[in-house]
Design a protein around this motif. Structure first.
Motif, short mmCIF file in Angstrom:
data_model
loop_
_atom_site.label_atom_id
_atom_site.label_comp_id
_atom_site.label_asym_id
_atom_site.label_seq_id
_atom_site.Cartn_x
_atom_site.Cartn_y
_atom_site.Cartn_z
N GLY A 24 2.26 -1.81 8.86
CA GLY A 24 3.32 -2.81 8.77
C GLY A 24 3.37 -3.69 10.02
O GLY A 24 3.46 -4.92 9.93
N CYS A 58 9.10 0.48 5.13
CA CYS A 58 8.39 1.67 4.68
C CYS A 58 9.42 2.56 3.99
O CYS A 58 10.37 3.02 4.62
N ASN A 80 0.84 -1.19 0.00
CA ASN A 80 0.00 0.00 0.00
C ASN A 80 0.88 1.25 0.00
O ASN A 80 2.09 1.16 0.20
N VAL A 81 0.26 2.40 -0.18
CA VAL A 81 0.95 3.68 -0.18
C VAL A 81 0.27 4.58 0.85
O VAL A 81 -0.96 4.62 0.92
N TYR A 82 1.07 5.30 1.65
CA TYR A 82 0.54 6.13 2.73
C TYR A 82 1.10 7.54 2.63
O TYR A 82 2.16 7.78 2.09
N TYR A 105 8.60 -6.11 7.04
CA TYR A 105 8.13 -5.06 6.15
C TYR A 105 9.14 -3.91 6.13
O TYR A 105 10.01 -3.82 7.00
N ASP A 143 4.51 8.56 7.59
CA ASP A 143 5.41 7.50 8.04
C ASP A 143 4.77 6.67 9.14
O ASP A 143 4.82 5.44 9.12
N TRP A 172 4.80 7.34 1.42
CA TRP A 172 5.46 6.20 2.04
C TRP A 172 4.92 4.92 1.45
O TRP A 172 3.71 4.69 1.44
N ASP A 175 1.71 6.05 9.80
CA ASP A 175 0.62 5.21 9.31
C ASP A 175 1.17 3.97 8.59
O ASP A 175 0.65 2.86 8.74
N CYS A 176 2.22 4.16 7.83
CA CYS A 176 2.86 3.04 7.14
C CYS A 176 3.38 2.01 8.15
O CYS A 176 3.16 0.81 8.01
N HIS A 177 4.06 2.49 9.21
CA HIS A 177 4.59 1.59 10.23
C HIS A 177 3.47 0.94 11.05
O HIS A 177 3.59 -0.21 11.47
N LEU A 228 4.71 0.86 1.50
CA LEU A 228 4.84 -0.30 2.37
C LEU A 228 5.13 -1.53 1.52
O LEU A 228 4.32 -1.93 0.69
#
Length: 70
Positions: A45, A59, A33-35, A57, A38, A66, A40-42, A68
């Protein structure tokens, strides 16, 4: 002469394919996915690891977003 050339071309292509398959990793990371952020990505993940969707994972920032990979 045509047969020799066709044989050499076939051999060359088969060798190139064999070498490229050997270079591929056993399990390559896939874009999940794309966020925008940072954190939110972690968050996603870590959720994926907790839920057993993937074992690791990363990021990666790119162009203000970001990505993932897992």
């Amino acid at each position: 002469m045509r047969r020799v050339r066709a044989l050499l071309v076939s051999l060359f292509l088969a060798t190139g394919l064999a070498l490229s398959v050997g270079v591929l990793p056993a399990q390559a990371a896939t874009l999940r996915n794309v966020y925008y952020y940072d954190w939110d990505c972690h968050r996603v993940g870590n959720l994926g690891i907790q839920e057993g969707w993937w074992t690791s994972y990363t990021c990666t920032p790119q162009n203000g977003l970001w990505f993932l990979y897992a």
